[in-house]
Motif scaffolding. Sequence first.
Motif, PDB file in Angstrom:
ATOM      1  N   GLU B 347     -12.510 -17.636   1.087  1.00  0.00           N
ATOM      2  CA  GLU B 347     -11.755 -16.637   0.343  1.00  0.00           C
ATOM      3  C   GLU B 347     -12.120 -15.202   0.734  1.00  0.00           C
ATOM      4  OE1 GLU B 347     -14.503 -17.584  -3.513  1.00  0.00           O
ATOM      5  OE2 GLU B 347     -12.374 -18.177  -3.682  1.00  0.00           O
ATOM      6  N   LEU B 348     -13.055 -15.065   1.645  1.00  0.00           N
ATOM      7  CA  LEU B 348     -13.532 -13.711   1.931  1.00  0.00           C
ATOM      8  C   LEU B 348     -13.086 -13.172   3.282  1.00  0.00           C
ATOM      9  CD1 LEU B 348     -17.124 -14.075   0.501  1.00  0.00           C
ATOM     10  CD2 LEU B 348     -15.148 -13.001  -0.556  1.00  0.00           C
ATOM     11  N   VAL B 357     -19.133  -7.537   1.275  1.00  0.00           N
ATOM     12  CA  VAL B 357     -18.220  -8.005   0.225  1.00  0.00           C
ATOM     13  C   VAL B 357     -18.274  -7.053  -0.966  1.00  0.00           C
ATOM     14  CG1 VAL B 357     -17.851  -9.808  -1.504  1.00  0.00           C
ATOM     15  CG2 VAL B 357     -18.275 -10.432   0.873  1.00  0.00           C
ATOM     16  N   ALA B 361     -15.418  -4.709  -2.446  1.00  0.00           N
ATOM     17  CA  ALA B 361     -14.974  -4.894  -3.823  1.00  0.00           C
ATOM     18  C   ALA B 361     -15.047  -3.590  -4.610  1.00  0.00           C
ATOM     19  CB  ALA B 361     -15.823  -5.960  -4.501  1.00  0.00           C
ATOM     20  N   ASN B 362     -16.061  -2.796  -4.323  1.00  0.00           N
ATOM     21  CA  ASN B 362     -16.251  -1.563  -5.090  1.00  0.00           C
ATOM     22  C   ASN B 362     -15.848  -0.334  -4.304  1.00  0.00           C
ATOM     23  OD1 ASN B 362     -17.414  -3.108  -7.204  1.00  0.00           O
ATOM     24  ND2 ASN B 362     -19.281  -3.249  -5.958  1.00  0.00           N
ATOM     25  N   VAL B 393       1.041  -0.148  -5.653  1.00  0.00           N
ATOM     26  CA  VAL B 393      -0.159  -0.974  -5.556  1.00  0.00           C
ATOM     27  C   VAL B 393       0.054  -2.188  -4.668  1.00  0.00           C
ATOM     28  CG1 VAL B 393      -1.660  -2.520  -6.857  1.00  0.00           C
ATOM     29  CG2 VAL B 393      -1.190  -0.225  -7.690  1.00  0.00           C
ATOM     30  N   GLY B 394       1.142  -2.895  -4.977  1.00  0.00           N
ATOM     31  CA  GLY B 394       1.388  -4.117  -4.215  1.00  0.00           C
ATOM     32  C   GLY B 394       1.545  -3.830  -2.742  1.00  0.00           C
ATOM     33  N   ALA B 406      -7.882  -8.317  -2.379  1.00  0.00           N
ATOM     34  CA  ALA B 406      -8.108  -9.289  -3.451  1.00  0.00           C
ATOM     35  C   ALA B 406      -9.453  -9.035  -4.119  1.00  0.00           C
ATOM     36  CB  ALA B 406      -8.044 -10.704  -2.889  1.00  0.00           C
ATOM     37  N   LEU B 407     -10.444  -8.688  -3.321  1.00  0.00           N
ATOM     38  CA  LEU B 407     -11.767  -8.407  -3.878  1.00  0.00           C
ATOM     39  C   LEU B 407     -11.727  -7.191  -4.798  1.00  0.00           C
ATOM     40  CD1 LEU B 407     -14.138  -9.062  -0.878  1.00  0.00           C
ATOM     41  CD2 LEU B 407     -14.373 -10.007  -3.183  1.00  0.00           C
ATOM     42  N   ARG B 409      -9.196  -6.092  -6.437  1.00  0.00           N
ATOM     43  CA  ARG B 409      -8.519  -6.481  -7.683  1.00  0.00           C
ATOM     44  C   ARG B 409      -9.458  -7.305  -8.562  1.00  0.00           C
ATOM     45  NH1 ARG B 409      -3.973  -6.841  -9.311  1.00  0.00           N
ATOM     46  NH2 ARG B 409      -4.001  -9.060  -9.805  1.00  0.00           N
ATOM     47  N   ALA B 410     -10.177  -8.235  -7.929  1.00  0.00           N
ATOM     48  CA  ALA B 410     -11.095  -9.077  -8.697  1.00  0.00           C
ATOM     49  C   ALA B 410     -12.154  -8.216  -9.376  1.00  0.00           C
ATOM     50  CB  ALA B 410     -11.748 -10.118  -7.792  1.00  0.00           C
ATOM     51  N   ALA B 411     -12.695  -7.255  -8.631  1.00  0.00           N
ATOM     52  CA  ALA B 411     -13.748  -6.409  -9.183  1.00  0.00           C
ATOM     53  C   ALA B 411     -13.219  -5.577 -10.335  1.00  0.00           C
ATOM     54  CB  ALA B 411     -14.315  -5.514  -8.086  1.00  0.00           C
ATOM     55  N   LEU B 413     -10.574  -6.205 -12.283  1.00  0.00           N
ATOM     56  CA  LEU B 413     -10.252  -7.056 -13.431  1.00  0.00           C
ATOM     57  C   LEU B 413     -11.526  -7.486 -14.148  1.00  0.00           C
ATOM     58  CD1 LEU B 413      -7.394  -9.243 -11.931  1.00  0.00           C
ATOM     59  CD2 LEU B 413      -7.208  -7.639 -13.842  1.00  0.00           C
TER      60      LEU B 413
END
Lengths: 531, 442
Positions: B347-348, B357, B361-362, B393-394, B406-407, B409-411, B413
């Motif tokens: 997934e990375l 990563v 993410a940040n 955004v998209g 994706a990272l 967004r995950a971070a 959320l």
Amino acid sequence: MSLIVTLARMEALASGRSQPLATVRHRHLSERPMVFVPLTTAGEAGAPLGALLGTDRAEPRLLVVPQPRNRDLRFAFLAELAARLLPHLESALDDVEHEQHGDEESELCADAPQLLVPNQPGVEFVRLLGRSMRFRRTAQDDPDAPHPVPTQVPLLGRWLTHYGERSRVPGSALLLSMTELLGRHWATGQSQLEDQHLGALLGWVAASDRDVEARDPAGQLRWPPAGPATDPAFDNHLLAPAVERYDADVPGAERQVRELIAGQLRPAWEDMWDGVELLRALPEGRRVGERWKRDRYSYTHHRDRVRAGEPPQPRRDDAVTAAAKLASREQAQARLDAQEALDDPLAMAARRLTGEAFAGEVVEVTPAWSEGKRPRPRPLVTVRSTDLPYLAVGGRAHRELPDGGRQSAELAAAPESGLFLLRLVSGMGRGKEPAPGSVPAAGDRVCWTLFEHSPRGGPGLPDPEDTPWTHGGPPVLGGEADSEASGGTGTTGGAEPHGRRLPAAREAAATDPAAGQADTAPDRVTTEDYL
Amino acid sequence: MTAARSSTAVRSAPSDNTSARLRERLTALRGGPDVPSRPMDARALAALAANPGCDRRALLDGAGVDKGALATALGAPAAFGQSQFAFVRGNAFEARVKAEGGAELIRLLCARTGETPPEAGQVSVPDLTADGPAGRTARTGIALREAPVGGWTLLDHPMLSLRIAGSPAWLEPDAVAVHPDGSWSVVEIKSFPILDGGADPAKVGAAARQAAVYALALEECLAEPPPDMPTEPDAPRAVRDSALLVCPVDFSNLPTSALIDLRKQRAATRRQLSRLTRVSEIAERVPEGTSFDPTGQSAMQLSASVDTVPAAYAPECLASCELAFHCRSQARATGAVTTLGRAVRGELGGLTTVETVLAAANDTGHETPDGAESAESAGSGDTGGSTEPNTEVGGEDQRADPAAAALRRAASLRAEALRQGPSTVTAPTPADETPGAGEACR
Ligand code: SF4
């Protein structure tokens, strides 16, 4: 694994501390759980070596088989285990509530005893113990039975079988493993494989610096594994010589074996209770009680089956029962996933990430009504969200109302990226005007899910898996979750839905006169069984 | 074994040269001819096949390095071992299964294949004793061919060999049965139980992988008759597609059996073993003078030698490779994401270290407002509508590296959810009451 979980693991690794995976506790935790830390003898299925158990951290009860190959000592262990565990398992039989289902009233135990073990192999061991005990013959069953056991032994076998079977239902909490509990709520900076070691996992969660792989100069682990398997170095260098001394009637040898086994068990015992405390500190998720009620039903039903004098759960499920169980577990999984998301913003975040939910702010609300003789409210709500739901025009979304009710809507249009025009279609009462509070106002924060909030099966109803054994079948031993894995093992049964079944062996059971007796006949025992 | 290949000497002369050079090279890596080569057994081969992506392991195994000793010298000893309780029980079970001159075992086999079991005393059990593994292998090869057609023969602990990257691995199956039709069956005796007709799939899988290695060795034996027996035997010999797995039934010490289909495993293992010929390529890349001999080298020097060969650490190594603790600490030191599990990699995208990563993410410096900033606005609750919406955004995410997007967004959320988290969630409330402010979904 959700990317959110992966990320949490990375953060844990970078910070050296576990990171939260939940903001609430997603499993029921009894006020007085029975903690059970078993050890098994290497190389033999279901052969107990020792255990610590009890409901009071300060007073663990130690049970030991000083010579694991001695049948009488093993039976004595099982008898004592029954004497210790059964009072707990039967402690909630008579305190009942009455539930109304339509015209019918049913009894429901007000609580159910909970059993906690260290890890998944511990859960499997409980199943195995249950399987090995429930067909044992007592002197009452058959005065001529070889090696009769106290009546409590087969009874405990049935209870443990039931608890083991129940543990396969996602979200159930009669029998839980601590590694699974902690792993659901915290992410460590190690792999899931390493998380199976309770001591290692707890080291992360409790932020205690421990190296569970370290050995002393004699080669012994400083932090023994939480069972049920023991470390081979312990078996070979400490236990085996002590057992030999026991065999040779050396004075004090039994005490020494007991101390050795207690030494292996004690760290896990402490870890179990530390884990319980960590979990208690989390507020319980709002829907945990609903799931626990299903567990109480499960407990009540088993009670009724035992009281009705039904025979022990047979060895194998028939095809229909197996399929029904599988279906009900899938349903339980969907329900669990939905409930966890609704109870916990962090679980919901994972669903938002995968496009199964979206949250945002209401920017506009336009009252509207359906056409027809009795117009119903169908207000249009515009939501702005940066989430990327997989929602097409005409698709359905659901949300929970402030009063706990449910509301559905359909996507009327997506005027621009990040804007969702939703038409509310339910949850607004019976009148022409929507019930107060049922329509959000501009500026409100809302969260919509694309999944149903309670996937089939009304709350509080017994699960299909709780059909009486006599109407269905026994538990599936072996774990259907593994059927995929076993598909790759190349067994001739790989094409069957349950690939782990070894077809030839099953045949053998059917054609073998000894095994072909009633499915509840006692297991064959030979003199060589215990070497 | 090389002698046995004389019939193909002309065709394979150059490759024999190559393999002679390779053997020399591998011997040097092991620490010279005085360091005994550690033969690979079927368990090691099966484990190798389970993690074929690791150059380090392939080379060390190919060179016959004692990885256990190496790990100890590196200061990261492996934690493998067998409990003597299991050992004693396993041996007793095997002895029981092989009792009556092999008749019991052949009966178990016949019960599965439908063949007629022999009369008592009608199973021939040839003597396979010989000097050294090569001698025992030759003896086994002869016994396999001399087994009389029309009767049953049981080879108790035969010795087989399988050439791995030019050097032979010696394998000792529990038993090989020769059927009356002349074909050969691998027999695996295991002490895990078959309980109510089912067995632990992981254990059955491991047994199947091991049996597949034996079947391959039998195939090799079939293709290359022992030197003293060069002529074609008159019987049609073949290796059967299924192995017989013998296990205790339920909680007893009584044997039951099942046939395991080996075809898939055999093909997979063959493919993975053939890839091991890479060993010569891997060896080429190791600097001249490198040695993995623990004697006479400090842990530092040894570690440097080992590090010249790339590893592919994954948590599964912990259960299958003696070097796991060493490789893991190295992987951790470099911040490799695979220390968290193999699946994580998928997934990375191209991000392979925890640092990259987390940086991705940040990545607050990124133009998309999808990072911490938008999380702030989203988390500020009911009055958070003042932030200028970004409707791109998209689109932005699609242009960027999808894994990094994706990272982020995950971070964001995750951060938002944690801000709503435990501090704001009120104590459990019954479902019919108004829930707390921090509810996930209103
Ligand atoms: S432990 Fe190291 S050498 Fe062994 S397979 Fe894993 S990465 Fe390769």
